[in-house]
Each structure stands twice: as structure tokens, then as C-alpha cells.
Scaffold this active site. Structure first.
Site, PDB file in Angstrom:
ATOM      1  N   HIS A  82      -7.279  23.027 -18.238  1.00 54.58           N
ATOM      2  CA  HIS A  82      -7.439  21.616 -17.906  1.00 54.58           C
ATOM      3  C   HIS A  82      -6.189  20.875 -18.364  1.00 54.58           C
ATOM      4  O   HIS A  82      -5.749  21.027 -19.503  1.00 54.58           O
ATOM      5  CB  HIS A  82      -8.670  21.015 -18.607  1.00 54.58           C
ATOM      6  N   LYS A 187     -17.506  18.242 -19.365  1.00 53.92           N
ATOM      7  CA  LYS A 187     -17.403  18.811 -18.009  1.00 53.92           C
ATOM      8  C   LYS A 187     -16.929  20.264 -18.052  1.00 53.92           C
ATOM      9  O   LYS A 187     -17.412  21.104 -17.305  1.00 53.92           O
ATOM     10  CB  LYS A 187     -16.463  17.939 -17.160  1.00 53.92           C
TER      11      LYS A 187
END
Ligand code: URA
Length: 424
Positions: A82, A187
Site C-alpha cells: 500500500h 481496509k
């Protein structure tokens, strides 16, 4: 429980209990706690912070507000990356197929761009036919078949975060490290990856403008991931200048394909390989990313991955109708190339969106012809601006005012590409 009690606890600088956190996030998701109450709580958190236990509870409560993905049926280990977002950050595009070519499974649920940083889905959607929205079954199918899937996160993934993030965006409460860390990690943990590498960007084009803030965010996220059983490591990387030579959706896809073909700008190649090594190491997979780039196996995965989501990897990419060349006003060394200025220019050219429902122009953006530290001659092209409509050039040029510095005999001052590595 009562929302006002929870707000007052944090307003007065006290610790929120696990019960208070669970209740307030569940009640907010169900619409029982109102937006104005959650706004007050978010501001109290921004001002007074949360400790490690509170952040972990907050993250777990956001995960529990929705569903959690399960990849245990795959024959190998999952590993993901990420990035906190930056200008010209197209790394996911070459990285996901590269790691898949080395034996990892990459289940990447991604987002769209807002503001001056681009979103991975917007970039991939510039490929004719490519589809971002997949059902859970389709995701598993693409992942199992190709080793990598990059698609939109469904409504069911951390819905509390979806609602809270939209609220923070309009209440001046985005810049809280506990709230950013829990938002991102809820998430990523719900996505179900076994290992995670965080690329925390630092500099004018990033969320975090200083190394100290970036280090604090990275450490918080690494702790959250580790506590949740995800093998997590973070790199702090430079975002004081743009990454690579292109900024804008289709332009960045073309540059990513160059990297997969064995070329591309040195900084994009270096960061892609470094992150690939980190992702494989975190997952305990023995792979050789340099070889997978050289022998074309990463490119093969890319082509299969794009085709599996309806895209045509051979189709010509969209091009903007108009271009404008920006030339060097004098001779010397390019000692400054500000990521934020270039990102803002690309955004004003149409590459990004102002509101989340706006469309983006796939062909719009900036192509840089000179990098930081290079010597340029007066009149030499520095960059080319691409837009569908020539009326956009004026505001893009205004964004570039002061964004590049040419000095006679000067040296560029820049952050190292990889600044630090943070582990649990
Ligand atoms: N990205 C997220 O997903 N959440 C934040 O809070 C900030 C960036």
C-alpha cells in the site's frame, strides 16, 4: 451508551474504552450516531490523539463493520503493498505482476485519486475495456489464474471507514495519524493479505511532508498490522520530486509497460524491485524479481492480468488532443522539481478530479524530459503538458510557476529514494 459521553471523554483528553470504541463505530455505521457527533469526536481525536490500544480497537471495530476477505483456498501465500500516495506513483502496475511472477499472490483492493495524487484504478481504467469492479468470485478467479488482481474495494469492506473518511474530508480531520493509520490498515487487514509492505511517501507531493511525521505514521501502521497477525514492514520513500518521468493516467500506464519490458526510468525500476523484494521476504517466498523482469515473465503476468479483467493489453492508450512544450528558460542544472507543483499541474490538465464523482481525462498529464540533477540548455524541452482542451494550459502553467529551479553550477538537494525501513 451515549455519543456525548464518548465525545466528552476524548475532548477532556481521557482514554476511550474498548466498549466505547466498539459502540460508537457500530452506532455510527448504523446511523444511530449522527454525522455532527462523529465530526466532534474526530476533531477531539485529532487534537488529543489515541494510544496504541485505542488505535488497535478503533481499527478492529472498523474491520468488524464489514466483511473480511479470505484467500485461504489459494495454493500460495498472499502479499500486498500500500502506498500513501504520490505524484507519478505508478509502482503498483509493474509491481503486482512482478511479485506474482515470483510466486506471490497479490490481492490488491485499490482506490481512485482525489486531489493532486493519482489513483491506481484511474490509471488502469485508461486501458480500453479494463474493468475495476469485480465480484468476490471474479476476484478469486483472476487471482487464482494470474497471481494478481487489482480492483475496486466493494461496499462491504470496512463501511465505517468509508463513511468516516468522507466526513473527515469535509471537517478538517484528515490529518490525524491515529485516524489515517486505522483507516488504511482497517481496509488492508479486511482485504485478508498475509503480508503487507507499506510505502509511506515523504515530501511536498505526499500526505506526510516531513520524515518525522512519516515515521510516526509508518510505525503506527506497522504495529497495527503486526498486532492483527499480518507480517508488515514499511519503507519511507521520497516524494519531494515526482516518481519517474510521467504523471497522468495513460502516460503512467505506458511508463509501467516500459518497466515490464526491461526499460523505464531508473527510480521507478529501483523502487519496484525494492518493494518486490520486501513483499516476497515478508511472505517468506524465495523469488528473483530481477530475473522475472529480464526474462519477460512479469510482462506475461501483466498481459494475462489485464485481459482477465476485460482489458486489451495491445490496444493503443488514449492520448490527449493538445500538447504544450515547456522549455528551459536558462542553461544550468535542474536543482529543484517540486512534486506538488507537477502533481497540481497534471490535476489541472484533467488527470485528476475535484469531487469524487467527476470523470478523469485518461490522456491528460505531464511528461518530464529532464530529471532532478540533470544539466539542461536554454530552450531545451523540460516537459510536455497533455490536455484534451487547450484552455487548461494556463492554470497548469501557473501551478508550475516556481516548481522547477535551474541553477548554474548548482547541485540538487533531494531526499534519498528509500529513506528508512520500519519493522515491528
Ligand atoms: N488514505 C486512507 O485510506 N485513509 C486516510 O485516512 C488517508 C489516506
Amino acid at each position: 451508551m451515549d455519543a456525548v459521553d464518548v465525545i466528552v471523554t476524548k475532548r477532556d483528553g481521557r482514554e476511550l474504552s474498548t466498549g466505547q470504541i466498539d459502540w460508537v463505530l457500530d452506532a455510527y455505521t448504523r446511523g444511530v450516531v449522527a454525522d455532527e457527533q462523529m465530526s466532534a469526536l474526530a476533531m477531539a481525536i485529532l487534537l488529543n490523539g489515541m494510544n496504541r490500544r485505542e488505535i488497535a480497537d478503533w481499527t478492529q471495530a472498523m474491520i468488524r463493520s464489514g466483511s473480511r476477505m479470505d484467500w485461504s483456498g489459494l495454493p500460495g501465500r498472499t502479499t500486498d503493498k500500500h502506498s500513501t500516495g504520490g505524484v507519478g506513483d505508478k509502482i503498483t502496475l509493474p509491481l503486482a505482476p512482478l511479485v506474482a511472477a515470483c510466486g506471490g499472490y497479490v490481492p490488491q483492493l485499490s482506490g481512485r485519486g482525489l486531489g493532486h495524487t493519482g489513483g491506481t484504478l484511474d490509471k488502469l481504467e485508461s486501458i480500453p475495456g479494463w474493468r475495476a469492479s469485480l465480484s468476490g468470485r471474479e476476484m478469486l478467479g483472476v487471482l487464482g489464474e494470474t497471481g494478481a488482481v487489482v480492483c475496486a474495494a466493494g461496499e462491504g469492506l470496512a463501511p465505517a471507514d468509508r463513511k468516516l473518511y468522507a466526513l473527515r474530508d469535509v471537517t478538517g480531520t484528515v490529518e490525524s495519524i491515529p485516524l489515517i493509520a486505522s483507516s488504511i490498515m482497517s481496509k488492508k487487514i479486511a482485504e485478508g493479505t498475509g503480508a503487507l509492505v507499506l510505502d509511506v511517501k515523504v515530501g511536498s507531493g505526499a500526505f506526510m511532508k516531513t520524515v518525522e511525521r512519516a515515521r510516526e505514521l509508518a510505525t503506527t501502521m506497522v504495529e497495527l498490522g503486526t498486532d492483527a497477525g499480518v507480517r508488515t514492514v514499511a519503507l519511507l520513500t521520497a516524494m519531494d520530486r515526482p516518481l519517474g518521468r510521467t504523471v497522468g493516467n495513460a502516460l503512467e500506464v505506458a511508463e509501467s509497460v516500459e518497466v515490464l519490458a526491461g526499460g523505464g526510468p531508473a527510480d521507478v525500476v529501483e523502487l519496484t524491485l525494492r518493494l518486490a523484494h520486501e513483499m516476497l521476504q515478508a511472505a517468506g517466498i524465495d523469488g528473483d524479481p530481477e530475473r522475472a523482469l529480464r526474462d519477460g515473465s512479469a510482462m506475461d503476468v501483466w498481459r494475462r492480468m489485464i485481459a482477465a479483467q476485460g482489458g486489451d493489453p495491445d490496444a493503443p492508450l488514449p492520448r490527449a488532443a493538445e500538447t504544450l512544450e515547456v522549455t528551459a528558460p536558462e542553461s544550468g542544472v535542474l536543482t529543484g522539481l517540486d512534486a506538488y507543483g507537477v502533481g497540481l499541474a497534471a490535476w489541472r490538465l484533467g488527470a485528476g478530479r475535484e469531487r469524487k464523482e467527476d470523470p478523469v481525462s485518461f490522456g491528460a498529464g505531464v511528461v518530464l524530459h529532464a530529471g532532478l540533477g540533470e544539466t539542461v540548455r536554454r530552450g531545451q524541452p523540460l516537459m510536455t503538458l497533455h490536455a484534451d482542451d487547450a484552455s487548461r494550459f494556463e492554470r497548469a502553467l501557473a501551478a508550475l510557476d516556481g516548481a522547477y529551479v535551474i541553477a548554474e553550477g548548482g547541485a540538487a538537494e533531494a531526499l534519498p529514494l528509500v529513506i528508512d525501513r520500519i519493522t515491528a
